[in-house]
Design an enzyme around this catalytic site. Structure first.
Site, short mmCIF file in Angstrom:
data_model
loop_
_atom_site.label_atom_id
_atom_site.label_comp_id
_atom_site.label_asym_id
_atom_site.label_seq_id
_atom_site.Cartn_x
_atom_site.Cartn_y
_atom_site.Cartn_z
N ASP A 132 -5.53 -1.58 -6.22
CA ASP A 132 -5.88 -0.32 -6.88
C ASP A 132 -5.61 -0.29 -8.39
OD1 ASP A 132 -3.06 0.01 -7.01
OD2 ASP A 132 -3.03 1.20 -5.17
N THR A 179 0.56 5.60 -1.63
CA THR A 179 0.16 6.74 -0.79
C THR A 179 0.43 8.06 -1.52
OG1 THR A 179 2.32 6.75 0.31
CG2 THR A 179 0.55 5.59 1.45
N SER A 191 4.75 -2.91 4.86
CA SER A 191 5.21 -3.11 6.24
C SER A 191 5.67 -4.56 6.44
CB SER A 191 4.07 -2.80 7.22
OG SER A 191 3.01 -3.72 7.00
N ALA A 233 0.81 -1.22 0.00
CA ALA A 233 0.00 0.00 0.00
C ALA A 233 0.85 1.27 0.00
CB ALA A 233 -0.93 -0.02 1.21
N GLN A 279 0.37 -6.44 -3.48
CA GLN A 279 -0.67 -6.70 -2.47
C GLN A 279 -1.81 -5.71 -2.66
OE1 GLN A 279 1.25 -7.43 1.63
NE2 GLN A 279 2.85 -6.41 0.48
N CYS A 303 -24.77 -16.95 -7.55
CA CYS A 303 -24.75 -17.60 -8.87
C CYS A 303 -23.45 -17.37 -9.63
CB CYS A 303 -25.94 -17.13 -9.72
SG CYS A 303 -25.78 -15.43 -10.33
N HIS A 344 -4.01 -9.91 -3.62
CA HIS A 344 -5.24 -9.63 -2.87
C HIS A 344 -6.39 -9.19 -3.78
CE1 HIS A 344 -2.44 -8.95 0.82
NE2 HIS A 344 -2.68 -10.22 0.61
P1 CNA Z 1 0.79 -1.43 5.25
O1 CNA Z 1 0.85 -2.48 6.29
O2 CNA Z 1 -0.17 -0.31 5.45
O3 CNA Z 1 2.27 -0.85 5.10
C1 CNA Z 1 2.54 0.22 4.24
C2 CNA Z 1 3.99 0.61 4.42
O4 CNA Z 1 4.29 1.56 3.42
C3 CNA Z 1 4.29 1.26 5.77
O5 CNA Z 1 5.30 0.52 6.43
C4 CNA Z 1 4.77 2.68 5.43
O6 CNA Z 1 5.92 3.06 6.16
C5 CNA Z 1 5.13 2.54 3.96
N1 CNA Z 1 4.93 3.76 3.17
C6 CNA Z 1 3.93 4.67 3.25
N2 CNA Z 1 4.08 5.63 2.32
C7 CNA Z 1 5.22 5.32 1.65
C8 CNA Z 1 5.92 5.93 0.57
N3 CNA Z 1 5.50 7.06 -0.01
N4 CNA Z 1 7.04 5.33 0.11
C9 CNA Z 1 7.51 4.19 0.69
N5 CNA Z 1 6.90 3.58 1.71
C10 CNA Z 1 5.76 4.13 2.18
O7 CNA Z 1 0.48 -2.06 3.82
P2 CNA Z 1 0.92 -3.45 3.20
O8 CNA Z 1 0.71 -3.35 1.76
O9 CNA Z 1 2.21 -3.94 3.73
O10 CNA Z 1 -0.19 -4.40 3.84
C11 CNA Z 1 -0.84 -5.20 3.06
C12 CNA Z 1 -2.33 -4.87 2.94
C13 CNA Z 1 -2.70 -3.44 2.74
C14 CNA Z 1 -2.82 -5.55 1.71
O11 CNA Z 1 -3.82 -6.43 2.07
C15 CNA Z 1 -3.41 -4.48 0.80
O12 CNA Z 1 -4.45 -4.98 0.06
C16 CNA Z 1 -3.86 -3.43 1.75
N6 CNA Z 1 -4.09 -2.07 1.20
C17 CNA Z 1 -3.99 -1.82 -0.13
C18 CNA Z 1 -4.17 -0.53 -0.61
C19 CNA Z 1 -4.05 -0.26 -2.09
O13 CNA Z 1 -4.46 -1.10 -2.91
N7 CNA Z 1 -3.50 0.88 -2.49
C20 CNA Z 1 -4.46 0.51 0.28
C21 CNA Z 1 -4.59 0.21 1.66
C22 CNA Z 1 -4.40 -1.10 2.10
#
Ligand code: CNA
Length: 249
Positions: A104, A28, A193, A24, A101, A130, A119
């Protein structure tokens, strides 16, 4: 950071096959909140309720009221620099493919091909009764017209987005991702993360890893290069370095 980016460029140039695992955090900078950062989705909704398969089966309206608005908010986002550079790395032969993961579709919008989605995605929804499938825009239309939960016109079953909820099985893409990780020499882990299993198991299958993440992760000590910075900034610098070396097509 410059030195670490040069190291990353060396690793990419040396590797015969490289994959990227994104989370994710890569999105961001496109305006989509992640889960765990301050202000992330977990500070706004209880994901165990809003995105739980079990709750969805018995009380689908909980997802449609709490979770759906957040998913709907993602679908208008545009790719950012990191998505575009990953697509360019693939086109230049430096990256085999992206495993994500995220739900979007921003990698595909940036031009990446063969993306493995661990995911699922938000391009469609399937009737739980159905199996009829409708596209995302039709689902949004039904919900905005007040249909909560959205129901199948054929059998009145409930539509569930084709994204993985807590408690769902993982799609076949996960098995392909395991093979891809095993067959690669290098994995770039970006914006995750690495808290969510089993996706966080994939970097262990690859001999070399580099982590690009704003905050420290539990797996930082297993990676050869760790860069704690925004992925847009890192990939802009990497692109510049690879262009300088004449490696970007
Ligand atoms: P998480 O656990 O929220 O971790 C995100 C990580 O990204 C954090 O450790 C942040 O420090 C880091 N981060 C934030 N902004 C930046 C940036 N600009 N550059 C670099 N690093 C950054 O998300 P994970 O993906 O690890 O967890 C998995 C989940 C989140 C999955 O099931 C996804 O489907 C789910 N998710 C997806 C979305 C999406 O599709 N955009 C949004 C929110 C959650």
């Amino acid at each position: 950071m410059r030195q670490k980016v040069k190291q990353l460029a060396d690793m990419l140039a040396e590797s015969k096959k490289t994959v990227a695992l994104t989370g994710a955090g890569i999105s961001t900078e496109s305006g989509i909140p992640d889960f765990r950062s301050p202000g992330g989705l977990w500070s706004k909704v209880d994901p165990d309720l809003a995105f739980s398969k079990e709750t969805f089966i018995y009380r689908p309206e909980v997802f449609y009221r709490m979770g759906f608005p957040h998913l709907h908010g993602m679908t208008g986002a545009r790719p950012n620099k990191a998505h575009y550079v990953l697509a360019r790395l693939q086109a230049s032969g430096l990256l085999s493919r992206v495993i994500t993961q995220n739900v979007d579709s921003l990698h595909q919008k940036a031009g990446s091909t063969g993306v493995l989605e661990l995911h699922g995605h938000l391009r469609s929804a399937t009737c739980m009764k159905c199996g009829n499938r409708i596209d995302w825009d039709s689902l949004v239309e039904a919900v905005l017209a007040g249909q909560i939960p959205a129901r199948c016109a054929k059998c009145r079953g409930v539509y569930k987005p084709d994204a993985v909820f807590f408690g769902d099985n993982l799609p076949a893409d996960f098995e392909s991702a395991v093979q891809e990780a095993r067959n690669s020499e290098l994995m770039l882990v970006i914006g995750s993360s690495l808290e969510v299993a089993p996706a966080n198991f994939l970097p262990r299958l690859c001999p070399r890893a580099a982590i690009i993440n704003l905050d420290p992760t539990k797996m930082d000590d297993t990676a050869e290069v760790v860069i704690h910075a925004g992925s847009g900034e890192v990939f802009a610098a990497l692109e510049e370095e690879l262009e300088f070396r004449g490696l970007m097509g």
